[in-house]
Design a protein around this motif. Structure first.
Motif, PDB file in Angstrom:
ATOM      1  N   LYS A  43       0.887  -1.156   0.093  1.00  0.00           N
ATOM      2  CA  LYS A  43       0.093  -0.108  -0.148  1.00  0.00           C
ATOM      3  C   LYS A  43       0.841   1.075  -0.054  1.00  0.00           C
ATOM      4  CE  LYS A  43      -2.122   1.573   3.939  1.00  0.00           C
ATOM      5  NZ  LYS A  43      -2.627   1.528   5.171  1.00  0.00           N
ATOM      6  N   HIS A  48      -3.524   3.154  -1.448  1.00  0.00           N
ATOM      7  CA  HIS A  48      -4.036   2.163  -2.317  1.00  0.00           C
ATOM      8  C   HIS A  48      -3.076   0.958  -2.201  1.00  0.00           C
ATOM      9  CE1 HIS A  48      -4.684   6.278  -4.420  1.00  0.00           C
ATOM     10  NE2 HIS A  48      -5.886   5.542  -3.925  1.00  0.00           N
ATOM     11  N   GLN A  49      -3.896  -0.370  -2.471  1.00  0.00           N
ATOM     12  CA  GLN A  49      -3.013  -1.812  -2.572  1.00  0.00           C
ATOM     13  C   GLN A  49      -2.778  -1.956  -3.822  1.00  0.00           C
ATOM     14  OE1 GLN A  49      -1.568  -4.480  -2.356  1.00  0.00           O
ATOM     15  NE2 GLN A  49      -2.822  -6.200  -2.341  1.00  0.00           N
ATOM     16  N   SER A 172      -7.013  -1.048 -12.901  1.00  0.00           N
ATOM     17  CA  SER A 172      -8.506  -1.051 -12.911  1.00  0.00           C
ATOM     18  C   SER A 172      -9.206  -1.498 -13.932  1.00  0.00           C
ATOM     19  CB  SER A 172      -8.874   0.677 -12.804  1.00  0.00           C
ATOM     20  OG  SER A 172      -8.029   1.148 -14.113  1.00  0.00           O
ATOM     21  N   LYS A 228      -7.109   4.709 -13.350  1.00  0.00           N
ATOM     22  CA  LYS A 228      -7.001   4.997 -11.918  1.00  0.00           C
ATOM     23  C   LYS A 228      -5.785   6.308 -11.738  1.00  0.00           C
ATOM     24  CE  LYS A 228      -7.624   0.909  -9.017  1.00  0.00           C
ATOM     25  NZ  LYS A 228      -7.325  -0.218  -9.051  1.00  0.00           N
ATOM     26  N   ARG A 230      -2.919   6.595 -12.618  1.00  0.00           N
ATOM     27  CA  ARG A 230      -1.831   6.102 -11.890  1.00  0.00           C
ATOM     28  C   ARG A 230      -0.602   5.380 -12.591  1.00  0.00           C
ATOM     29  NH1 ARG A 230      -3.924   2.936  -7.207  1.00  0.00           N
ATOM     30  NH2 ARG A 230      -3.980   1.097  -8.353  1.00  0.00           N
TER      31      ARG A 230
END
Ligand code: BG6
Length: 315
Positions: A43, A48-49, A172, A228, A230
C-alpha cells in the motif's frame, strides 16, 4: 500525525500463516509471507493496494499464492524435473537473523529472509545455494526487493539458474492499461512456442492473452493505468529481461485459484533473467533488484506526465 516505521511478525487470521508487516511513517505498508518469501500486499502513502491477489488464492502448500510477487527460482517456466517456476515460491523461508552486509544501502524498514537447499530440492536440483531476500519499504513508500543468491556447493561446480519477480499488479481495467519501455524490443512469445518476435507499436496494450518475455529491456519500465490515473514505475538491476503475462478469459477460467473475470484487474510485469541463465561459480554471489513505485499520472499524446519523469529520474 506521522508515526514511526515498524516491522512486525504476525500470524494471519485468515490463512493461519506467518507474515511480516512493514509500516513506514507516512502510511505505506507491505506484507510478506514466510511461505514463498512472497509479498502479497503493498500500500502506498495514498492508501492504495497496488498488488493483485486472487480472491481464489489458496495459501496452502504445495500451491504458490496466486498474486503478489512470486519469487521464481531456480527457473521461470517449466523445464526438466523442476516444477513450473521453480521451488522457491512454495517453500517456507526463514528469517535471516544476521545477513552479511549489503553492497547497496537500503531503507531501515525491511525484513531479511533466507532459503537454503532442502534434501527434497537436492534430489531434483543438486546444487547447494543460499538465497537471501530483502524486502524494503522506502520512506516515500517504494517497494524494493533485493535477491542475493550464493553458490555454497562443496563439489567445486558452478550452477545455472533463471529467475523472475513474477509481479501481479492490480489495475482498474486491463484494456485501458499501457506499458512503456518495451516497445521495439525482441521478445519470446510463450503462446507461439517461444518464437522470437519484435514488438511493434509505441507501447504494449492488452486485447487478448499475453505471455511474453521481453529481452534486454531498459532499467525502467512504466505501467500506466489510465482509469486510476496512476503510473507504476518499475526499476531493475541485474535482471535484463521482463515477463509480461495476462491469462485473459479462457485461461482464467481454466485456473482453479483465479476468478473467471479477475484477468480484467491484474497484469503481471516483472524483472527477470531468462534468456541467458545466470552462471554462479562456487563461493560467488549474484544480486538482482526490483524497485517499484506508484505516482499519480496523466498521460496524453505520447508525453509522460512531468511528475512521472521527475520521479523516474530521482528514484
Ligand atoms: C507465466 C507463464 O509466466 O506464468 C504462463 O509464462 C503461466 O505460461 C503463468 O501460465 C502462471 O503460472 P503459474 O504456474 O503460476 O500458474
Amino acid at each position: 500525525m506521522a508515526g514511526t516505521a515498524s516491522v512486525e511478525r504476525v500470524k494471519d487470521r485468515a490463512t493461519g500463516l506467518d507474515k511480516f508487516v512493514l509500516r513506514e511513517a507516512r502510511g505505506s505498508s507491505v506484507e510478506v509471507y514466510l511461505y514463498g518469501g512472497q509479498v502479497t500486499f503493498w500500500k502506498n502513502n495514498f492508501g492504495h493496494q497496488l498488488l493483485f491477489v486472487s480472491n481464489k488464492a489458496t495459501f496452502k502448500p504445495p500451491k504458490a499464492i496466486r498474486g503478489g510477487i512470486q519469487i521464481c527460482f531456480p527457473q521461470l517456466g517449466s523445464h526438466g524435473a523442476l516444477e513450473q517456476h521453480g521451488f522457491a515460491r512454495n517453500q517456507y523461508w526463514s528469517v535471516d537473523e544476521s545477513p552479511p552486509p549489503f553492497p547497496v544501502a537500503t531503507s531501515n524498514c525491511h525484513i531479511d529472509l533466507i532459503l537454503k537447499s532442502s534434501q527434497e530440492d537436492l534430489k531434483i536440483w543438486p546444487h547447494s545455494y543460499e538465497f537471501r531476500l530483502r524486502v524494503a519499504l522506502s520512506p516515500r513508500g517504494d517497494l524494493i526487493l533485493t535477491s542475493r543468491i550464493k553458490n555454497v556447493s562443496s563439489d567445486g561446480k558452478p550452477f545455472q539458474f533463471t529467475f523472475a519477480y513474477h509481479t501481479y499488479f492490480s489495475v482498474s481495467d486491463i484494456s485501458e492499461v499501457r506499458v512503456e519501455g518495451l516497445e521495439t524490443l525482441d521478445y519470446l512469445d510463450n503462446l507461439q512456442s517461444k518464437n522470437r518476435c519484435t514488438e511493434q507499436g509505441d507501447a504494449v496494450v492488452f486485447e487478448s492473452e499475453v505471455d511474453k518475455i521481453y529481452l534486454s529491456a531498459p532499467p525502467k519500465i512504466v505501467i500506466i493505468d489510465h482509469e486510476k490515473k496512476r503510473t507504476l514505475v518499475l526499476r531493475k538491476e541485474g535482471l535484463p529481461d521482463v515477463v509480461v503475462w495476462n491469462p485473459w478469459d479462457k485461461k482464467a477460467k481454466a485456473m482453479p485459484d483465479f476468478g473467471d473475470d479477475e484477468y480484467k484487474n491484474m497484469l503481471c510485469v516483472g524483472a527477470a533473467a531468462i534468456e541467458k541463465p545466470i552462471t554462479l561459480k562456487p563461493g560467488k554471489e549474484w544480486l538482482g533488484t526490483q524497485e517499484i513505485s506508484a505516482v499519480p499520472s496523466s498521460y496524453s499524446s505520447g508525453q509522460l506526465d512531468p511528475e512521472v519523469i521527475r520521479r523516474m529520474h530521482t528514484i
